[in-house]
Design an enzyme around this catalytic site. Structure first.
Site, mmCIF file in Angstrom:
data_model
loop_
_atom_site.group_PDB
_atom_site.id
_atom_site.type_symbol
_atom_site.label_atom_id
_atom_site.label_comp_id
_atom_site.label_asym_id
_atom_site.label_seq_id
_atom_site.Cartn_x
_atom_site.Cartn_y
_atom_site.Cartn_z
ATOM 1 N N SER A 119 0.713 -1.335 -0.121
ATOM 2 C CA SER A 119 -0.014 0.022 -0.018
ATOM 3 C C SER A 119 0.741 1.305 0.084
ATOM 4 O O SER A 119 1.537 1.543 -0.975
ATOM 5 C CB SER A 119 -0.872 0.018 1.285
ATOM 6 O OG SER A 119 -1.688 0.969 1.127
ATOM 7 N N HIS A 120 0.628 2.148 1.047
ATOM 8 C CA HIS A 120 1.336 3.220 1.050
ATOM 9 C C HIS A 120 2.878 3.337 1.718
ATOM 10 O O HIS A 120 3.705 4.305 1.909
ATOM 11 C CB HIS A 120 0.496 4.222 2.077
ATOM 12 C CG HIS A 120 0.204 3.563 3.214
ATOM 13 N ND1 HIS A 120 -0.657 2.657 3.358
ATOM 14 C CD2 HIS A 120 0.990 3.834 4.697
ATOM 15 C CE1 HIS A 120 -0.750 2.237 4.597
ATOM 16 N NE2 HIS A 120 0.058 2.787 5.553
ATOM 17 N N ASP A 288 -2.248 6.700 -3.304
ATOM 18 C CA ASP A 288 -1.019 5.952 -2.671
ATOM 19 C C ASP A 288 -0.557 5.014 -3.538
ATOM 20 O O ASP A 288 -0.890 4.748 -4.928
ATOM 21 C CB ASP A 288 -1.404 5.440 -1.244
ATOM 22 C CG ASP A 288 -2.405 4.083 -1.609
ATOM 23 O OD1 ASP A 288 -3.112 4.083 -2.308
ATOM 24 O OD2 ASP A 288 -2.399 3.432 -0.365
ATOM 25 N N ASP A 290 -0.905 1.788 -3.982
ATOM 26 C CA ASP A 290 -1.729 0.667 -4.657
ATOM 27 C C ASP A 290 -3.071 1.263 -5.227
ATOM 28 O O ASP A 290 -3.891 0.697 -5.740
ATOM 29 C CB ASP A 290 -1.998 -0.498 -3.857
ATOM 30 C CG ASP A 290 -2.770 -0.223 -2.693
ATOM 31 O OD1 ASP A 290 -2.415 0.962 -2.339
ATOM 32 O OD2 ASP A 290 -3.375 -1.122 -2.185
ATOM 33 N N ASP A 292 -5.762 2.877 -3.485
ATOM 34 C CA ASP A 292 -6.821 2.838 -2.675
ATOM 35 C C ASP A 292 -6.974 4.081 -1.938
ATOM 36 O O ASP A 292 -8.095 4.556 -1.373
ATOM 37 C CB ASP A 292 -7.186 1.710 -1.947
ATOM 38 C CG ASP A 292 -5.913 1.515 -1.195
ATOM 39 O OD1 ASP A 292 -5.121 2.132 -1.071
ATOM 40 O OD2 ASP A 292 -5.969 0.370 -0.296
ATOM 41 N N LYS A 389 -11.504 0.617 -0.712
ATOM 42 C CA LYS A 389 -11.447 2.152 -0.741
ATOM 43 C C LYS A 389 -10.791 2.319 -2.342
ATOM 44 O O LYS A 389 -10.219 1.543 -2.896
ATOM 45 C CB LYS A 389 -10.868 2.694 0.162
ATOM 46 C CG LYS A 389 -9.343 2.358 0.345
ATOM 47 C CD LYS A 389 -8.701 2.706 1.767
ATOM 48 C CE LYS A 389 -7.607 2.619 2.028
ATOM 49 N NZ LYS A 389 -7.220 1.796 3.462
HETATM 50 C C1 G1P Z 1 -3.978 1.942 8.370
HETATM 51 C C2 G1P Z 1 -4.884 3.075 8.413
HETATM 52 C C3 G1P Z 1 -6.344 2.223 8.347
HETATM 53 C C4 G1P Z 1 -6.386 1.388 6.908
HETATM 54 C C5 G1P Z 1 -5.121 0.833 6.613
HETATM 55 C C6 G1P Z 1 -4.656 0.276 5.388
HETATM 56 O O1 G1P Z 1 -3.758 0.857 9.189
HETATM 57 O O2 G1P Z 1 -5.272 3.415 9.848
HETATM 58 O O3 G1P Z 1 -7.554 3.120 8.199
HETATM 59 O O4 G1P Z 1 -7.324 0.929 6.613
HETATM 60 O O5 G1P Z 1 -3.800 1.502 6.969
HETATM 61 O O6 G1P Z 1 -4.782 1.362 4.464
HETATM 62 P P1 G1P Z 1 -3.034 0.995 10.304
HETATM 63 O O7 G1P Z 1 -1.463 1.012 10.122
HETATM 64 O O8 G1P Z 1 -3.486 2.031 11.466
HETATM 65 O O9 G1P Z 1 -3.326 -0.424 11.158
HETATM 66 ZN ZN ZN Z 2 -3.225 1.534 -0.170
#
Ligand code: G1P
Ligand code: ZN
Length: 562
Positions: A119-120, A288, A290, A292, A389
């Site tokens: 992801s990010h 980000d 990926d 979403d 998302k």
């Molecule tokens: C974080 C975000 C959460 C999101 C997830 C995936 O998770 O807080 O809202 O769904 O990334 O993108 P966390 O690192 O807080 O567990």
């Molecule tokens: Zn992501």
């Protein structure tokens, strides 16, 4: 006719510790995934968690372009063959954004899919990789399923693989062979086409084009941060909506995201903020790694918090053709997200749900037709068009509303605050802390909420006094299947409606990240346009005092403020 007859090989392996999927799949450093059998063990455990129906199934594979994605895709192809999957639908090059994978699973009625992403989190040989599994509804596997995967990783002794499969990951087409007498097909698809078609069904592209296309009143700036949205953004914004080519930047997908942190917030998408500030763009968005997550900015980099974005969308869904057709069911937000959307739901008489952090908790509500829109404070917004998302969808939703209402981002938001009052929100992240002191902090906070004398306590900071009115560790019972998720975040509520939330991140690849969420509500017209950071500063101080965060983590400032 199938070209070859291949045999399945059973290879011995041993369990690895810590293959427990977190908030969104298994995330570790690339080096960890590259260890001999590490990826294979986890893939086998996912396939085993599906049970006997894995035989003859159709699964999807797509990843966000990060380093190690191609290798992982190839392992999955060969192990799917080894586990008697019938068909694998794979994005060309192994690539597909997360919302696109969700859509492809649904459109082709597949039985699930692998998403290769962290992801990010940053990418590259010294950064992160991740594998996540989505179910046949297109959404992330629920806790019951990820627990099965984790159990399997602890006892695994072998995995099944077909060491050689003839296919070309980079060329669209169908590649079939026979595996022990059964047909196995790898179908390489255009990763962008189906998703773009879906967006054209949901939105009125012509109306958006009149706003942002050449000669239109709005200039847009879209920044893909070198993540998975790049090819989607080019197709949609440049080819379909007629935006000038230079309105989309960082659309070339890079395995290390250009060395950046592919997270669309004010810190990591600072280049978008700067460009918006110093020019005359009317709308800006970043996504980000990926695809979403999204960040929405108005003219001069006017920042829309994701909590407000969700509320504004909820209030204006009737401007989007898709919702005109489907009608608007309820809405949902993750617990740490501010209650701005709740106020819209109350006005419209919609059901509103408060779920734990993570998109998987929206899945049942979406499937049951109870909600149309959902979102998280962490830059996640989406609807029932897929089960993830969806960053590009969120940007298009905003543009559709702006085009239909003929207003600016800032004016839309300010009108919203005037009507509903404003939920001020901020999140402080303390990334890369040592695990032990953070766990101690959470234990102390648990003791605090268990202590009956905490309610009624008063704290003063920066000239304001807060009185604790309630506190707990959030627990959620899914209204559809009755499953219970406990310990989802410490909540401390104050008598003036302000709230503190503490959680440890479940998406990091090592160490601990503390998240401190603070929000408050204001409907005094003279205060609603103030700065969130100033407004919330006293409550933040109280949060630091109660948690002893500075002392325990040794951090006197957060790494990221959103
Ligand atoms: C974080 C975000 C959460 C999101 C997830 C995936 O998770 O807080 O809202 O769904 O990334 O993108 P966390 O690192 O807080 O567990
Ligand atoms: Zn992501």
């Amino acid at each position: 006719m199938p070209a070859h007859n291949r045999s399945v090989v059973l290879l011995p392996t041993q369990p690895f510790d810590g293959q427990k999927p977190g908030t969104s799949g298994l995330r570790k450093t690339v080096k960890v995934f590259q260890q001999k059998n590490y990826t294979q063990n986890f893939v086998q455990s996912i396939l085993a968690s599906i049970g006997p129906s894995v035989e003859g199934s159709t699964l999807v594979v797509g990843g966000d372009g990060r380093f190690f994605m191609r290798e992982a895709a190839d392992i999955i192809v060969k192990m799917a063959a080894g586990n008697r999957v019938s068909r694998l639908i794979v994005g060309q090059g192994g690539f597909m954004s997360t919302p696109a994978v969700s859509h492809v699973i649904r459109k082709y009625k597949a039985d699930g899919g692998f998403i290769l992403t962290a992801s990010h989190n940053p990418g590259g040989p010294d950064a992160d990789f991740g594998i996540k599994f989505n179910m046949n509804n297109g959404g992330p596997a629920q806790d019951s399923q990820t627990n099965l995967m984790f159990q399997h990783t602890k006892t695994i002794t072998s995995y099944k693989i077909v060491p050689e499969i003839d296919y070309d990951l980079d060329t669209i087409g169908e590649y079939s062979c026979t595996v022990e007498g059964r047909q196995f097909t790898v179908q390489i698809i255009d990763p962008v086409k189906d998703y773009v078609e879906l967006m054209k069904q949901i939105f009125d592209f012509k109306q958006i084009k009149s706003l942002v296309g050449a000669g239109g009143p709005f200039k847009v700036l879209i920044n893909s941060l070198h993540g998975a949205t790049g090819p989607y953004v080019e197709k949609i914004f440049i080819d379909e909506l007629g935006c000038p080519a230079d309105s989309c930047v960082k659309t070339n997908v890079l395995p290390d995201f250009g060395g950046g942190h592919p997270d669309p917030n004010l810190t990591y998408a600072a280049d978008l903020v700067e460009a918006m500030r110093s020019s005359d763009y009317g709308f800006g968005a970043a996504f980000d790694g990926d695809g979403d997550r999204n960040m929405i900015l108005g003219e001069k980099a006017f920042f829309v918090t994701p909590c407000d974005s969700l509320a504004v969308l909820a209030n204006n869904l009737d401007h989007i053709p898709y919702f005109k057709k489907t009608g608007v069911k309820g809405v949902a937000r993750s617990m740490p997200t501010s209650a701005a959307v709740d106020r819209v739901a109350a006005k419209k008489g919609l059901e509103c749900f408060d779920t734990p952090t993570g998109w998987k908790y929206f899945g049942n509500l979406l499937d049951a037709g109870r909600i149309s829109l959902c979102g998280e404070e962490s830059f996640g917004t989406g609807s029932d068009h897929v089960r993830e998302k969806d960053g590009v969808w969120a940007a298009l939703a905003w543009l559709q509303i702006l085009a239909s209402k003929k207003c600016t981002v800032e004016s839309l938001l300010k009108e919203h605050w005037k009507e509903f009052g404003r939920n001020f929100f901020t999140r402080y992240d303390y990334e890369g802390c040592e695990s032990e002191p953070c766990e101690l902090m959470m234990k102390n906070l648990q003791d605090y909420v268990d202590d009956a004398s905490s309610v009624g306590k008063e704290y003063s900071a920066l000239g304001k006094t807060y009185k604790v009115s309630a506190c707990d560790n959030f627990s959620y019972t899914d209204p559809i299947d009755g499953s219970v998720a406990t310990k989802q975040g410490i909540r401390i509520m104050f008598s003036d409606g302000s709230r503190l939330v503490f959680r440890l991140s479940g998406t990091g690849s090592s160490g601990a990240t503390v998240r401190l969420y603070v929000d408050s509500y204001e409907n005094d017209g003279s205060k609603i346009f103030g700065s969130a950071q100033e407004m919330l500063a006293p409550c933040v101080q109280v949060g630091l005092e109660i948690s002893q965060l500075t002392k325990l983590t040794g951090r006197d400032a957060p790494t990221v403020i959103t």
